[in-house]
Design a protein around this motif. Structure first.
Motif, short mmCIF file in Angstrom:
data_model
loop_
_atom_site.label_atom_id
_atom_site.label_comp_id
_atom_site.label_asym_id
_atom_site.label_seq_id
_atom_site.Cartn_x
_atom_site.Cartn_y
_atom_site.Cartn_z
N THR A 91 0.67 -1.16 0.01
CA THR A 91 -0.06 0.12 0.04
C THR A 91 0.96 1.27 0.01
OG1 THR A 91 -1.76 -1.08 1.18
CG2 THR A 91 -1.79 1.25 0.97
N LEU A 92 0.54 2.15 -1.11
CA LEU A 92 1.56 3.23 -1.06
C LEU A 92 0.43 4.59 -0.84
CD1 LEU A 92 3.12 1.22 -2.61
CD2 LEU A 92 3.51 3.08 -4.34
N ARG A 93 0.96 5.63 -0.12
CA ARG A 93 -0.02 6.71 0.43
C ARG A 93 0.49 7.78 -0.14
NH1 ARG A 93 -3.59 7.00 4.98
NH2 ARG A 93 -4.11 9.19 5.46
N CYS A 94 -0.65 8.54 -0.61
CA CYS A 94 -0.18 10.33 -1.00
C CYS A 94 -1.23 11.03 -0.30
CB CYS A 94 -0.29 10.22 -2.30
SG CYS A 94 -0.51 11.93 -2.97
N ASN A 95 -0.39 11.94 0.59
CA ASN A 95 -1.20 12.95 1.46
C ASN A 95 -1.10 14.24 0.69
OD1 ASN A 95 -1.92 11.14 3.29
ND2 ASN A 95 -0.32 11.75 4.83
N PHE A 96 -2.12 15.24 0.63
CA PHE A 96 -1.93 16.53 0.07
C PHE A 96 -2.61 17.54 0.86
CE2 PHE A 96 -6.33 15.84 -1.64
CZ PHE A 96 -6.23 14.59 -2.06
#
Lengths: 109, 114
Positions: free
Chosen positions: A20-25
């Protein structure tokens, strides 16, 4: 300006594992894309996903825009999945598109 | 097939020389972008253009210049003022004003200093 943070920065897995790869913005965006950069530098569009969930074979992605994050799932990893995965977001107020620094994925045979 | 063509694939620059990287698209997209990627790093926005004859600076515009005289073309000039130009340069395009469309990329140009 908007901050786009990806985690983890590096990931090493055995073939067949899930990840699982995560991207927060940090700000409101009107779209989000996931890309895979292959060893030759080509950017392959994986998903356009401003919200909701999409699936394409062993890959799926979920974006929760109200909580400002997106997840990329890779199941049953293969060595050809190795490379760098980027998320990119487009700002609401203009067409500026900002990339995260990427997650470098190594799948071991 | 429609797409984005970047040329050349590899480019070498001498000290003090300007070089121009080509980006052409036949997707009828309004918006075009230039990114720089350093080894092991993410993509950083140099310039972008939402419409012909208009463009805006990105995060690292110093030492670069662009023009947008035609919808299909968005050339990037790396000037002698850019002291560390060695990098991988990627051009992209998208439909401007329609947020539900993805961004498309060319295959990139690798620029090196002689």
């Amino acid at each position: 300006g908007i901050q786009v943070e990806q985690s983890p920065p590096d990931l090493i897995l055995q073939e067949g594992a899930n990840s699982t790869l995560r991207c927060n913005f940090s700000d409101s965006v009107n779209n989000l894309q996931w890309f895979h950069q292959n060893p030759w530098g080509q950017l392959i569009n994986l998903f356009y996903i401003p919200s909701g969930t999409k699936q394409n074979g062993r890959l799926s992605a979920t974006t929760v825009a109200t909580e400002r994050y997106s997840l990329l799932y890779i199941s049953s990893s293969q060595t050809t999945d190795s490379g760098v995965y980027f998320c990119a977001v487009r700002m609401n107020r203009d067409d500026k598109i900002i990339f995260g620094k990427g997650t470098r994925l190594h799948i071991l045979p | 097939d429609g797409g984005i063509t970047q040329s050349p694939k590899y480019l070498f620059r001498k000290e003090g020389q300007n070089v121009t990287l080509s980006c052409e698209q036949n997707l009828n997209h309004d918006a075009m972008y230039w990114y720089r990627q350093d080894p092991g790093q993410g993509l950083r926005l140099i310039y972008y253009s939402q419409i012909v004859n208009d463009f805006q600076k990105g995060d690292i515009a110093e030492g670069y210049s662009v023009s947008r005289e035609k919808k299909e073309s968005f050339p990037l000039t790396v000037t002698s003022a850019q002291k560390n130009p060695t990098a991988f340069y990627l051009c992209a395009s998208s439909i401007q004003g329609y947020s539900n469309q993805p961004q498309h990329f060319g295959d990139g140009t690798r620029l090196s200093i002689l």
